[in-house]
Design an enzyme around this catalytic site. Structure first.
Site, PDB file in Angstrom:
ATOM      1  N   SER A 179       0.808  -1.213   0.000  1.00 57.91           N
ATOM      2  CA  SER A 179       0.000   0.000   0.000  1.00 57.91           C
ATOM      3  C   SER A 179       0.845   1.269   0.000  1.00 57.91           C
ATOM      4  CB  SER A 179      -0.967   0.016   1.192  1.00 57.91           C
ATOM      5  OG  SER A 179      -0.272   0.069   2.406  1.00 57.91           O
ATOM      6  N   HIS A 234       2.320   4.561   4.548  1.00 59.82           N
ATOM      7  CA  HIS A 234       1.352   5.268   3.712  1.00 59.82           C
ATOM      8  C   HIS A 234       1.822   6.683   3.409  1.00 59.82           C
ATOM      9  CE1 HIS A 234      -2.145   2.536   5.240  1.00 59.82           C
ATOM     10  NE2 HIS A 234      -1.338   1.915   4.400  1.00 59.82           N
TER      11      HIS A 234
END
Length: 327
Positions: A179, A234
């Site tokens: 991610s 992230h």
């Protein structure tokens, strides 16, 4: 958002060129990344071999036993339907001690191809498809050369930088997941809109579509049942992709491609506008400086939290299960 959102200033010639480009454009990079992530997960589950795993006290505890060696670890070990923490560690999960103390820097790359479970994998694949296809499709329309290579660079570099920032701030957990790379594509999608703002004709529709894309991906992350969210991964991936978008995804000015057919002596346009050059240069400097500082701090064994007190509030939630997946 497709080619119809791009303003046509070159008349019929530009439209014909765009149509020609559309017919020659083929989507291949994003499906390749999807297949690669799935293939790696299959290999991980093969190596994990839950029925024979010494970390599983009773083989009958394995989930989906009909899959035999591909069956999942007990839900008490991994609630995402995946391998054991020991397997993720063995195959390259990101852990500060292994990277810095044991000099296993390769984990900064391998961790982005590992996933904690089926749910984790599906969440990342869905985000990758939503964002990646939009980027690769959009630049197929506007005729930027080596489109797939540029999107691929953003994906890979964002994933690597996400690993560096994660290791700099998070210790004593194993971090896995793509991610960080996916958030890099999300950041690039936003910076692409900013740097190419003047070429879009339907700006209200563009902003609406962008909000929808962002909302979908935040929803995918938020609805995932994972209990360990690598916030720094992230953030690192998003910032890297955002800066790389200014460097790699600027569209040439209208008419620039057709200038080769103009008579000799005709004044030529520069390929990009001045603000695009400025944004690209500033972003490149910030990216190189930021990455260098973070990497030096990491291998000098510094803890990023010592230089940012409030950053501890962003540290991923950890449990006794011992891994921090990037959702």
């Amino acid at each position: 958002m497709a080619g119809d959102d791009i303003e046509s200033r070159g008349g019929r010639s530009s439209r014909n060129n765009k149509n020609t480009s559309d017919s020659q454009w083929t989507l291949w990079l994003v499906p390749l990344f999807v297949v690669a992530n799935i293939a790696v997960f299959v290999v991980v589950m093969y190596v994990n071999n839950c029925p024979e795993n010494r970390h599983t006290r009773i083989a009958g505890q394995c989930v989906a036993r009909f899959l035999r060696r591909f069956s999942f670890e007990p839900l008490t070990e991994n609630h995402l339907f995946g391998p054991s923490t020991a397997t993720l560690d063995k195959l390259g999960g990101l852990e500060w001690t292994k990277v810095v103390i044991n000099h296993q820097g390769w984990r900064l790359v391998t961790c982005m191809w590992l996933h904690a479970g089926v749910i984790h994998l599906l969440a990342n694949i869905l985000s990758l498809l939503v964002i990646g296809i939009r980027l690769e499709q959009q630049f197929g329309f506007v005729r930027i050369r080596n489109v797939a290579a540029r999107v691929g660079v953003i994906y890979l570099v964002s994933g690597f930088c996400a690993s560096v920032l994660s290791a700099l701030f998070i210790r004593n957990t194993i971090s896995v997941g793509a991610s960080g790379a996916v958030f890099g594509l999300l950041g690039a999608m936003i910076s692409e809109v900013i740097t190419n703002w003047t070429i879009y004709r339907k700006k209200p529709q563009l902003l609406f579509t962008l909000r929808v894309f962002i909302g979908i991906n935040l929803a995918i992350i938020g609805l995932s049942p994972a209990k360990h969210v690598d916030t720094f991964g992230h953030i690192g991936g998003f910032l890297t992709g955002f800066l790389l978008g200014f460097v790699l995804l600027s569209s040439p000015q209208f008419g620039w491609f057709e200038q080769k057919n103009l008579p000799a002596g005709t004044p030529f346009k520069s390929k990009y506008k001045s603000y695009q050059y400025a944004l690209g240069m500033v972003s490149l400097v910030l990216l190189v400086v930021g990455f260098t500082v973070a990497l030096v701090m990491l291998f000098r064994r510094e803890n990023g939290n010592d230089h940012c007190r409030w950053c501890r509030l962003l540290t991923c939630v950890t449990t006794a299960r011992g891994y921090c997946d990037r959702n």
